[in-house]
Design a protein around this motif. Sequence first.
Motif, short mmCIF file in Angstrom:
data_model
loop_
_atom_site.label_atom_id
_atom_site.label_comp_id
_atom_site.label_asym_id
_atom_site.label_seq_id
_atom_site.Cartn_x
_atom_site.Cartn_y
_atom_site.Cartn_z
N PRO A 23 72.66 56.77 85.52
CA PRO A 23 71.86 55.56 85.70
C PRO A 23 70.42 55.89 86.11
CG PRO A 23 74.00 55.29 86.71
CD PRO A 23 73.93 56.74 86.27
N ILE A 24 69.49 55.13 85.56
CA ILE A 24 68.06 55.32 85.83
C ILE A 24 67.72 54.67 87.18
CG2 ILE A 24 65.74 54.68 85.03
CD1 ILE A 24 67.02 54.62 82.15
N VAL A 25 66.93 55.39 87.98
CA VAL A 25 66.57 54.89 89.31
C VAL A 25 65.09 54.50 89.34
CG1 VAL A 25 66.49 55.42 91.78
CG2 VAL A 25 68.25 56.48 90.34
N GLY A 26 64.84 53.25 89.68
CA GLY A 26 63.46 52.79 89.80
C GLY A 26 63.22 52.09 91.12
N LEU A 27 62.00 52.20 91.62
CA LEU A 27 61.57 51.45 92.81
C LEU A 27 60.11 51.07 92.60
CD1 LEU A 27 62.87 53.43 95.96
CD2 LEU A 27 63.50 51.09 95.31
N THR A 28 59.65 50.08 93.32
CA THR A 28 58.23 49.74 93.24
C THR A 28 57.44 50.64 94.18
OG1 THR A 28 58.46 48.09 94.99
CG2 THR A 28 58.63 47.30 92.70
N ALA A 29 56.18 50.85 93.81
CA ALA A 29 55.22 51.51 94.72
C ALA A 29 53.88 50.84 94.49
CB ALA A 29 55.13 53.00 94.43
N TYR A 30 53.21 50.49 95.57
CA TYR A 30 51.90 49.83 95.45
C TYR A 30 50.79 50.72 96.03
CZ TYR A 30 55.20 45.86 95.64
OH TYR A 30 56.25 45.01 95.47
N VAL A 42 63.15 59.07 92.60
CA VAL A 42 63.29 58.05 91.55
C VAL A 42 62.95 58.64 90.19
CG1 VAL A 42 62.69 56.18 93.16
CG2 VAL A 42 60.89 57.23 91.78
N ASP A 43 63.39 57.95 89.14
CA ASP A 43 62.99 58.34 87.79
C ASP A 43 61.67 57.68 87.40
OD1 ASP A 43 65.31 59.91 87.20
OD2 ASP A 43 66.42 58.02 87.16
N PHE A 44 61.48 56.45 87.87
CA PHE A 44 60.20 55.81 87.60
C PHE A 44 59.81 54.92 88.77
CE2 PHE A 44 62.93 52.34 86.34
CZ PHE A 44 62.17 51.18 86.44
N MET A 45 58.50 54.77 88.94
CA MET A 45 58.04 53.80 89.93
C MET A 45 57.22 52.75 89.21
SD MET A 45 55.67 56.19 92.35
CE MET A 45 56.50 57.77 92.42
N ILE A 218 66.36 48.73 89.51
CA ILE A 218 65.09 48.78 90.26
C ILE A 218 65.16 47.76 91.39
CG2 ILE A 218 63.92 47.15 88.64
CD1 ILE A 218 61.30 48.80 89.40
N LEU A 219 64.54 48.11 92.50
CA LEU A 219 64.36 47.16 93.60
C LEU A 219 62.92 47.27 94.10
CD1 LEU A 219 67.57 47.51 95.86
CD2 LEU A 219 66.93 45.52 94.48
N VAL A 220 62.49 46.26 94.81
CA VAL A 220 61.19 46.31 95.47
C VAL A 220 61.39 47.13 96.76
CG1 VAL A 220 59.46 44.92 96.70
CG2 VAL A 220 60.33 44.16 94.46
N THR A 221 60.62 48.20 96.90
CA THR A 221 60.80 49.13 98.03
C THR A 221 60.73 48.39 99.38
OG1 THR A 221 59.86 50.89 96.69
CG2 THR A 221 59.88 51.25 99.07
N GLU A 222 59.78 47.47 99.49
CA GLU A 222 59.61 46.75 100.76
C GLU A 222 60.79 45.82 101.04
OE1 GLU A 222 57.28 47.59 98.77
OE2 GLU A 222 55.60 48.33 99.96
N ASP A 223 61.51 45.40 99.99
CA ASP A 223 62.72 44.59 100.17
C ASP A 223 63.85 45.47 100.70
OD1 ASP A 223 61.89 42.08 99.33
OD2 ASP A 223 62.53 42.37 97.25
#
Length: 279
Positions: A23-30, A42-45, A218-223
């Motif tokens: 499974p591909i792992v994604g998270l947000t980064a700002y 992660v695989d992608f941000m 994917i999830l929002v990191t701050e969440d």
Amino acid sequence: MPRTAKKSHLPVKELLGPKGGMPIVGLTAYTAPTARRIDSHVDFMLVGDSLAMVIYGMENTRNLDLDTMIRHGRAVAQAAEQSIVVVDMPFGAYEHNRDKALSNAQRVMDETGCDAVKMEGGAELAGTVAATVAKGIPVMGHIGLMPQRVRSAKQFKSKGHSPSARRRILNDAAAIAEAGAFAIVVEGVVETLAREITEQTPVSIIGIGASVACDGQILVTEDMTGIFDSFKAKFVKRYAELGQAMEVAVAEYAEEVRTRQFPSPEHTYKTRTKKAVQK
Ligand code: KIV
């Protein structure tokens, strides 16, 4: 180690596109500090336009300008060494005018150094996605619940409950995949539909609130770290309570300042003696 190590210089499509692997792992980064923290996990941000709400305290994601996305995108792309960086196209920057979409997507690529852009939209956006991909810009799609079409937190509702809604979202997935998107975020849909989309769509399906059936998440990191707690969607799992930890730290700091315990000698510059200077 993420499966997408950027150093391999493979096209994004080959890194995140193929189905059937881990499974591909994604998270947000700002921001750069967050990008550096999550890079090796992660695989992608995604520099998501959710930053409108999470960073800027706006009520929805509809009032974010392209320059703001580019500033955050650049900070993250410069900090990420291994993972793929995808930058969201903000509301108004792509959905109404194809020429504008192409020039804005090119700006995002050139000015941030990211690997791909993300666009929200179903079958009606397929022509724009195809034109962007034809220009050599990798596109991640986003269907199901599309936050740019939502004006307040109350409107964040799961999708795909009726047969007609299911047909429309399945059709959206097929159209965006056919248009050449290398992966598609599917947000807030019921599990049976997420499974059907994942089985029927030839590109990777990244779920957020779309069950374990997807090719990745994917999830929002701050969440998921508890930093953003204005509201919590059902699909968010809190892996930490950093917001609470921050409050505890801030309260302790405030108390120590008021009681003159901080700064203590270890945090205070002293005049150097001659002997010390010579050393
Ligand atoms: O903006 C964002 O963070 C997103 C994710 C929720 C997928 O689009």
